[in-house]
Design an enzyme around this catalytic site. Structure first.
Site, PDB file in Angstrom:
ATOM      1  N   HIS A  79      -7.625   9.783  -1.729  1.00 51.61           N
ATOM      2  CA  HIS A  79      -6.376   9.707  -0.081  1.00 51.61           C
ATOM      3  C   HIS A  79      -8.133  10.078   1.072  1.00 51.61           C
ATOM      4  O   HIS A  79      -7.522  10.066   2.065  1.00 51.61           O
ATOM      5  CB  HIS A  79      -5.651  10.384   0.032  1.00 51.61           C
ATOM      6  N   ASP A  88       0.918  -1.309   0.078  1.00 50.43           N
ATOM      7  CA  ASP A  88       0.097  -0.229  -0.158  1.00 50.43           C
ATOM      8  C   ASP A  88       1.274   1.502  -0.458  1.00 50.43           C
ATOM      9  O   ASP A  88       1.305   1.587   0.911  1.00 50.43           O
ATOM     10  CB  ASP A  88      -0.462   0.113   1.243  1.00 50.43           C
ATOM     11  N   TYR A 112       2.644   9.729  -0.431  1.00 55.86           N
ATOM     12  CA  TYR A 112       3.931   9.192   0.231  1.00 55.86           C
ATOM     13  C   TYR A 112       4.922   9.676  -0.184  1.00 55.86           C
ATOM     14  O   TYR A 112       5.987   9.519   0.974  1.00 55.86           O
ATOM     15  CB  TYR A 112       3.392   7.867   1.238  1.00 55.86           C
TER      16      TYR A 112
END
Ligand code: A2P
Length: 276
Positions: free
Chosen positions: A111, A48, A53
C-alpha cells in the site's frame, strides 16, 4: 465497446479494465456493499479495495451477490502500510482472501513504502521482505499480478535491485494539477503500469473553473473531464463514489479530449494544500 469493458494489458499479459471503482472512504457495511453492487450493475468490472479501508468483507459480499462470475471481475487489494515482514505479509494476504471470500486475487499491492504513521521512514528491507512473500503467492497462482502503491522511483529501484519480479503496477495519486511526471516516466521505462487513485483530487477538482470551462465545451461534467484526461494519459483511473448517478457518470467517458485541450489541462497547477 463501452469503455468499462475495455482493458489495458499488464507486462505479464494480464488484462485490467481501464476504469475501476475506488472504495477508499467507502464505509464498511451498507455503503461499500451498495457502491460495489451498483458499480457492477452498471457495467464496472474492476473494483479497488485495501486492507486499510476495512471494507474488504463488504466488497467481497457485493461481488458474490452480484451474480457475475468472479473471473469476470478484476479485484485489487493492498497490504497494510505497516506490514513490512515476510511472515506478516503472508498472514495478511491470507486474511485478505478470507475477508473477501475469494480463493485468488487479481492484483495485490504494497500500500505504501512506509507506514502511514511514519511517512518518509526508510523501509527498504521490509518492502523487500513483503515483496518476496507476494512473489510466492504470485508464483503459486494466488495473485494474478503484484505491484506497489505510492512508490517513488527510489522505492521501486530497491525492489528491482533486490527481488526477482518487476512490479506490474504502481498505483499513485494522480489527477489534473498534480505533477507525477518523474514517477510516471520511471515506471514507463520499466514497463510498470500506472493506476490513478483520487482522479477527482478527492473531489476538490470539481470546483476548478478552468476544468469546468473545458467540461462545458464538451458538454460533459467536470468529473468526466478529469477521468477522461487520465485515460488519455494511458493510466487507469479509480474514481470513488457511493452514489449511483455519479458511478454511472464516471464510467460514461467514451469521448475524446482534443490535443490542445489536453495541453491546456496540463498547464493547470494543483493546490498542494488540498493534497499533500
Ligand atoms: P460520493 O462518494 O459521495 O459520490 P476521488 O475519486 O478523487 O477520491 O473523489 C471522490 C470524491 O468525489 C467523493 O467525495 C465522491 O463523493 C465525489 N464524487 C465522485 N464522483 C463524483 C461526480 N461524478 N460528481 C461529483 N462528485 C463526485
Amino acid at each position: 465497446m463501452n469503455i468499462l469493458q475495455e482493458t489495458y494489458t499488464l507486462s505479464n499479459g494480464v488484462k485490467i479494465p481501464k476504469i475501476g471503482l475506488g472504495t477508499w472512504q467507502s464505509k464498511p457495511g451498507d455503503e461499500a456493499y451498495n457502491a460495489v453492487l451498483l458499480a457492477l450493475k452498471n457495467g464496472y468490472r474492476h473494483i479497488d479495495t485495501a486492507e486499510g479501508y476495512q471494507n474488504e468483507e463488504s466488497v467481497g459480499r457485493a461481488v458474490r451477490d452480484s451474480g457475475i462470475p468472479r473471473e469476470e471481475i478484476f479485484i485489487t487489494s493492498k497490504l497494510e502500510s505497516h506490514i513490512k515482514t515476510y511472515e506478516g505479509a503472508k498472514k495478511a494476504f491470507e486474511e485478505t482472501l478470507e475477508k473477501l471470500g475469494f480463493d485468488y486475487l487479481d492484483l495485490f499491492l504494497i500500500h505504501a513504502p512506509w507506514p502511514w504513521s511514519e511517512m518518509g521512514k526508510n523501509c527498504d528491507e521490509g518492502n523487500v521482505e513483503a515483496w518476496k512473500a507476494m512473489e510466492e503467492f504470485y508464483k503459486a497462482g494466488k495473485i494474478r499480478a503484484i505491484g506497489v502503491s505510492n512508490f517513488d522511483p527510489n522505492h521501486i529501484k530497491n525492489i528491482l535491485d533486490n527481488t526477482d519480479i518487476v512490479p506490474h503496477v504502481n498505483q499513485i495519486g494522480y489527477f489534473i494539477g498534480l505533477d507525477q511526471s518523474k514517477t510516471i516516466e520511471y515506471c514507463n521505462q520499466k514497463n510498470i503500469f500506472i493506476e490513478a487513485y483520487s482522479p477527482l483530487g478527492i473531489g476538490y477538482l470539481l470546483d476548478n473553473k478552468d476544468i469546468q470551462n473545458v467540461a462545458k465545451k464538451y458538454n460533459k461534467s467536470t468529473a468526466q473531464i478529469c477521468i477522461r484526461y487520465l485515460l488519455q494519459k494511458g493510466t487507469a483511473p479509480l474514481p470513488k463514489s457511493t452514489h449511483e448517478h455519479r458511478i454511472i457518470e464516471n464510467g460514461d467517458v467514451d469521448f475524446e479530449i482534443a490535443a490542445d485541450d489536453m495541453a491546456f489541462l496540463d498547464t493547470i497547477k494543483g493546490d498542494p494544500r488540498r493534497w499533500e
